[in-house]
Design a protein around this motif. Structure first.
Motif, mmCIF file in Angstrom:
data_model
loop_
_atom_site.group_PDB
_atom_site.id
_atom_site.type_symbol
_atom_site.label_atom_id
_atom_site.label_comp_id
_atom_site.label_asym_id
_atom_site.label_seq_id
_atom_site.Cartn_x
_atom_site.Cartn_y
_atom_site.Cartn_z
ATOM 1 N N PRO A 463 0.838 -1.219 0.000
ATOM 2 C CA PRO A 463 0.000 0.000 0.000
ATOM 3 C C PRO A 463 0.864 1.257 0.000
ATOM 4 C CG PRO A 463 -0.658 -1.553 1.725
ATOM 5 C CD PRO A 463 0.679 -1.999 1.223
ATOM 6 N N PRO A 464 0.291 2.394 -0.321
ATOM 7 C CA PRO A 464 1.073 3.635 -0.332
ATOM 8 C C PRO A 464 1.561 3.992 1.079
ATOM 9 C CG PRO A 464 -1.263 4.087 -0.586
ATOM 10 C CD PRO A 464 -1.093 2.612 -0.735
ATOM 11 N N PRO A 465 2.699 4.705 1.188
ATOM 12 C CA PRO A 465 3.264 5.055 2.493
ATOM 13 C C PRO A 465 2.549 6.235 3.146
ATOM 14 C CG PRO A 465 4.666 5.905 0.750
ATOM 15 C CD PRO A 465 3.589 5.115 0.068
ATOM 16 N N THR A 466 1.296 6.029 3.430
ATOM 17 C CA THR A 466 0.478 7.044 4.099
ATOM 18 C C THR A 466 -0.083 6.438 5.367
ATOM 19 O OG1 THR A 466 -1.516 6.341 2.921
ATOM 20 C CG2 THR A 466 -0.166 8.047 1.869
ATOM 21 N N SER A 467 -0.725 7.246 6.192
ATOM 22 C CA SER A 467 -1.312 6.740 7.431
ATOM 23 C C SER A 467 -2.333 5.651 7.134
ATOM 24 C CB SER A 467 -1.965 7.884 8.210
ATOM 25 O OG SER A 467 -2.532 7.393 9.410
ATOM 26 N N SER A 468 -3.214 5.900 6.152
ATOM 27 C CA SER A 468 -4.210 4.882 5.817
ATOM 28 C C SER A 468 -3.561 3.675 5.152
ATOM 29 C CB SER A 468 -5.269 5.478 4.888
ATOM 30 O OG SER A 468 -4.682 5.959 3.687
ATOM 31 N N GLY A 469 -2.511 3.901 4.357
ATOM 32 C CA GLY A 469 -1.803 2.793 3.733
ATOM 33 C C GLY A 469 -1.107 1.920 4.771
ATOM 34 N N ASP A 470 -0.535 2.568 5.807
ATOM 35 C CA ASP A 470 0.105 1.802 6.875
ATOM 36 C C ASP A 470 -0.915 0.975 7.652
ATOM 37 O OD1 ASP A 470 2.480 2.859 6.106
ATOM 38 O OD2 ASP A 470 2.823 4.074 7.898
ATOM 39 N N LYS A 471 -2.100 1.557 7.863
ATOM 40 C CA LYS A 471 -3.148 0.793 8.562
ATOM 41 C C LYS A 471 -3.548 -0.428 7.746
ATOM 42 C CE LYS A 471 -5.462 4.358 11.354
ATOM 43 N NZ LYS A 471 -4.439 5.429 11.274
ATOM 44 N N GLU A 472 -3.701 -0.230 6.447
ATOM 45 C CA GLU A 472 -4.058 -1.347 5.571
ATOM 46 C C GLU A 472 -2.969 -2.408 5.572
ATOM 47 O OE1 GLU A 472 -4.599 -2.169 0.778
ATOM 48 O OE2 GLU A 472 -4.808 -0.125 1.555
ATOM 49 N N LEU A 473 -1.722 -1.972 5.511
ATOM 50 C CA LEU A 473 -0.597 -2.906 5.473
ATOM 51 C C LEU A 473 -0.550 -3.744 6.754
ATOM 52 C CD1 LEU A 473 2.971 -2.171 4.198
ATOM 53 C CD2 LEU A 473 2.672 -3.254 6.417
ATOM 54 N N PHE A 474 -0.619 -3.091 7.913
ATOM 55 C CA PHE A 474 -0.505 -3.834 9.166
ATOM 56 C C PHE A 474 -1.678 -4.791 9.353
ATOM 57 C CE2 PHE A 474 -1.233 -4.152 13.815
ATOM 58 C CZ PHE A 474 -0.115 -4.908 14.113
ATOM 59 N N ALA A 475 -2.881 -4.359 8.995
ATOM 60 C CA ALA A 475 -4.044 -5.231 9.143
ATOM 61 C C ALA A 475 -3.901 -6.485 8.300
ATOM 62 C CB ALA A 475 -5.313 -4.466 8.746
ATOM 63 N N SER A 476 -3.261 -6.374 7.142
ATOM 64 C CA SER A 476 -3.081 -7.528 6.263
ATOM 65 C C SER A 476 -1.927 -8.411 6.736
ATOM 66 C CB SER A 476 -2.824 -7.046 4.835
ATOM 67 O OG SER A 476 -2.476 -8.117 3.994
ATOM 68 N N TYR A 477 -0.809 -7.788 7.107
ATOM 69 C CA TYR A 477 0.393 -8.554 7.432
ATOM 70 C C TYR A 477 0.278 -9.295 8.753
ATOM 71 C CZ TYR A 477 3.215 -6.478 3.659
ATOM 72 O OH TYR A 477 3.717 -6.106 2.442
ATOM 73 N N LYS A 478 -0.445 -8.750 9.717
ATOM 74 C CA LYS A 478 -0.491 -9.378 11.042
ATOM 75 C C LYS A 478 -1.183 -10.744 11.028
ATOM 76 C CE LYS A 478 -4.719 -7.196 12.831
ATOM 77 N NZ LYS A 478 -5.260 -6.294 13.879
ATOM 78 N N LYS A 479 -1.816 -11.067 9.921
ATOM 79 C CA LYS A 479 -2.443 -12.377 9.788
ATOM 80 C C LYS A 479 -1.424 -13.473 9.454
ATOM 81 C CE LYS A 479 -6.666 -10.223 7.981
ATOM 82 N NZ LYS A 479 -7.568 -10.097 6.803
ATOM 83 N N ASN A 480 -0.196 -13.071 9.152
ATOM 84 C CA ASN A 480 0.816 -14.055 8.740
ATOM 85 C C ASN A 480 2.098 -13.866 9.537
ATOM 86 O OD1 ASN A 480 2.074 -16.105 7.320
ATOM 87 N ND2 ASN A 480 2.636 -14.798 5.591
ATOM 88 N N PRO A 481 2.101 -14.254 10.822
ATOM 89 C CA PRO A 481 3.323 -14.115 11.627
ATOM 90 C C PRO A 481 4.376 -15.150 11.216
ATOM 91 C CG PRO A 481 1.630 -15.244 12.889
ATOM 92 C CD PRO A 481 0.974 -14.797 11.604
ATOM 93 N N ILE A 482 5.630 -14.796 11.392
ATOM 94 C CA ILE A 482 6.756 -15.685 11.096
ATOM 95 C C ILE A 482 7.455 -16.032 12.407
ATOM 96 C CG2 ILE A 482 8.928 -15.963 9.877
ATOM 97 C CD1 ILE A 482 6.540 -15.764 8.012
ATOM 98 N N GLY A 483 7.450 -17.305 12.771
ATOM 99 C CA GLY A 483 8.112 -17.717 14.003
ATOM 100 C C GLY A 483 7.410 -17.188 15.244
ATOM 101 N N GLN A 484 8.117 -17.222 16.364
ATOM 102 C CA GLN A 484 7.577 -16.788 17.631
ATOM 103 C C GLN A 484 7.984 -15.349 17.930
ATOM 104 O OE1 GLN A 484 5.537 -18.634 19.634
ATOM 105 N NE2 GLN A 484 5.579 -20.163 17.998
ATOM 106 N N PRO A 485 7.101 -14.585 18.579
ATOM 107 C CA PRO A 485 7.483 -13.216 18.958
ATOM 108 C C PRO A 485 8.505 -13.235 20.093
ATOM 109 C CG PRO A 485 5.330 -13.766 19.864
ATOM 110 C CD PRO A 485 5.709 -14.905 18.971
ATOM 111 N N PHE A 486 9.269 -12.179 20.181
ATOM 112 C CA PHE A 486 10.205 -11.981 21.287
ATOM 113 C C PHE A 486 9.548 -11.074 22.321
ATOM 114 C CE2 PHE A 486 12.973 -13.340 17.919
ATOM 115 C CZ PHE A 486 14.027 -13.999 18.546
ATOM 116 N N GLU A 487 9.585 -11.497 23.580
ATOM 117 C CA GLU A 487 9.000 -10.719 24.662
ATOM 118 C C GLU A 487 10.096 -10.240 25.599
ATOM 119 O OE1 GLU A 487 5.929 -9.873 24.695
ATOM 120 O OE2 GLU A 487 5.131 -11.234 23.155
ATOM 121 N N GLN A 488 10.278 -8.926 25.683
ATOM 122 C CA GLN A 488 11.309 -8.343 26.546
ATOM 123 C C GLN A 488 12.615 -9.131 26.413
ATOM 124 O OE1 GLN A 488 9.438 -8.223 30.446
ATOM 125 N NE2 GLN A 488 8.345 -6.336 29.962
ATOM 126 N N HIS A 489 13.078 -9.205 25.192
ATOM 127 C CA HIS A 489 14.230 -10.042 24.842
ATOM 128 C C HIS A 489 15.481 -9.591 25.593
ATOM 129 C CE1 HIS A 489 16.714 -12.711 22.622
ATOM 130 N NE2 HIS A 489 17.274 -11.799 21.854
#
Length: 534
Positions: A463-489
């Motif tokens: 998506p375009p590098p705008t506030s709405s484009g970033d919202k669209e990007l994150f909403a789409s990408y968060k459905k496909n996590p890679i590996g495990q998250p790091f918590e207070q690494h």
């Protein structure tokens, strides 16, 4: 002072460390005293030849380890005694006879094995040094030293396996490093409980332990390697909620990708390990002097990579699932001379006439396969900062610094009053475009401080590098996590390995959810992002 005869014998050490090979795990502190009759005494001569000089320790099986002298050849020896002898000592004696038939510089030499009914003992080479368990107690080893030790152990196992036998007792207590740097493997077993495949997998445990100081086999430990008990305790591997162990690169910074991948492949029960001779040849290739930097990056932690812009040969990579099997054919020439120097000896007159327990290998021959594609650093065509919850969007500059190869320069967040971005946003991150769909093996992110929380996502849209484009990007990408998250690494390097080997990736998103503290508030810098793949 050496122990005298009595109902129990205390552990004796020099300078606070055990100085003998093959002691295995020391007996637990809660173990009852060892009751013996006719216990050995200092100065006693066994078989009219072996003089006992000093009691060193008791191993996990209750056997007594002594330093001695061969009064005929005038050389130091180690004497391992077991009470009683007879049938209960059969396994120990058979293992000694079998070990005496294989001569290899990375195997402890076995000289004699004697059964006197009331006791049995094995006489073997004395090596001044420390076990790997004791050495790592001072701190994990560097990748180069770890590779050299893994190479030595694999070479020793290749010699054992070439005879059709199994070692069956590979763990940090039976890997010994002499004061001169020689690595030897000791204390083989022949009780039929193991296989050549398990021997090879145990090398993964050795690599993991040397790199992290943790033992990955707590739930199914190797002989004498139980974690979490008394003096013999070895810290268990770091695990997630499902019990899966963390990769070495997730435990400490500076572990090169090739060594991390090889270690985890050997520990993965779903991946058939290579034969020991193939693994030995590959580790020998990787075990190069530090000054020989043909495959070493000129700066930063030890890492094998192609810096000249050309595709490295298939042999230039050990990373990637099943790579050991894939390179088996290519290593055939290297393996021709692998067993030179291994001598299979007949029965010695001084050893009992007991044939070794020989078992065929359980490792299937390497299948014919196309060599795995070389894994290398992938180029990144574009990066940008994704900040969907910001109205000012004043933290977007400097993204290009995370791929410039300079770990001293990076992109920094602003300083916030709370770790959760001052409760003003759900997070922010770095978006990566590889230019085309690629096979990705891992993503390593170097940060400016410890204590951050983050995760990695993959996506298919730009998506375009705008506030709405970033919202669209994150909403789409968060459905496909890679590996495990790091918590207070607790480290400054995060490595994400959970990529699908059969999938292709172009767009990635490193997403920060929690900031570490500094002297002004909460902030983190992303110093460098490295994508490995083919």
């Amino acid at each position: 002072m050496p122990s005298s005869a009595g109902p129990s014998i205390d552990t004796i050490t020099e300078g606070g460390r055990v100085t003998q090979v093959g002691e295995g795990q020391q007996a637990e502190e809660s173990a009852p005293p060892i009751m013996t009759f006719g216990a050995p005494t200092t100065g006693e001569i066994l078989a009219e030849r072996y003089e006992l000089v000093e009691h060193i320790n008791n191993d996990s099986a209750g056997r007594l380890v002594w330093r001695g002298v061969d009064v005929v050849l005038r050389r130091p020896v180690a004497v391992v005694l077991r009470y009683p002898g007879g049938d209960s000592a059969t396994e120990m004696l058979q293992a000694a006879v079998a070990a005496s038939r294989v001569i290899h510089p990375n195997l402890v030499g076995v000289y004699d094995a004697i059964d006197e009914a009331e006791r049995a003992y094995v006489v073997r080479e004395w090596v001044d040094g420390r076990s790997l368990r004791e050495m790592v107690a001072d701190g994990p080893l560097d990748p180069g030293r770890t590779t050299a030790i893994g190479n030595a152990v694999a070479s020793a196992l290749a010699a054992v396996h070439a005879t059709g036998m199994v070692h069956g007792n590979v763990h940090p207590g039976t890997v010994m490093i002499s004061d001169e740097g020689r690595v030897v493997l000791a204390d083989a077993r022949t009780d039929g409980a193991d296989s050549q495949e398990n021997d090879v997998r145990a090398i993964g445990g050795i690599l993991y332990f040397a790199l992290t100081g943790h033992w990955p086999h707590a739930e199914a430990p190797l002989h004498g390697a139980t974690a979490g008990h008394g003096r013999a305790a070895i810290p268990d591997a770091v695990r997630d909620a499902s019990g899966a162990i963390a990769a070495p690169r997730q435990v400490r910074a500076g572990v090169p990708a090739y060594l991390d991948d090889l270690t985890m492949d050997l520990l993965d029960a779903g991946i058939a390990p290579p034969p020991s001779d193939v693994l030995s040849a590959e580790l020998a290739r990787l075990d190069i002097p530090v000054e020989d930097d043909g495959y070493l990056e000129p700066a930063g932690p030890l890492r094998f990579a192609a810096d000249n812009g050309e595709e490295p040969s298939p042999l230039a990579s050990v990373a990637g699932r099943k790579v050991a099997v894939g390179i088996a054919g290519l290593l055939a020439v290297a393996l021709v001379g692998l067993l030179i120097g291994i001598s299979i000896l007949g029965n010695d007159d001084e050893t009992p006439q007991t044939e070794p327990v020989a078992r065929p290998s359980s490792s299937a021959p390497a299948a014919e396969a196309t060599p795995a594609a070389a894994v290398r650093k992938l180029s990144v065509t574009e990066v940008r900062i994704v900040d969907p919850d910001s109205k000012l969007r004043d933290e977007l500059g400097g993204a290009e610094k995370v791929i410039d190869g300079d770990a001293d320069k990076g992109w920094d967040t602003d300083t916030y009053t709370r770790s959760n971005f001052g409760n003003t946003k759900s997070g922010m991150g770095v978006w990566i475009d590889l230019g085309e769909e690629r096979t990705v093996k891992s993503v390593q992110v170097s940060l400016s401080a410890t204590g951050a929380s983050a995760q990695l996502f993959a996506g298919t849209t730009d998506p375009p590098p705008t506030s709405s484009g970033d919202k669209e990007l994150f909403a789409s990408y968060k459905k496909n996590p890679i590996g495990q998250p790091f918590e207070q690494h607790d480290g400054t390097t995060m490595t994400f390995n959970g990529f699908d080997a059969d999938a292709k990736y172009r767009y990635l998103l490193f997403w920060i959810t929690e900031l570490p503290p500094n002297d002004r508030g909460y902030q983190v810098g992303v110093q460098e992002i490295t994508v490995q793949g083919s």
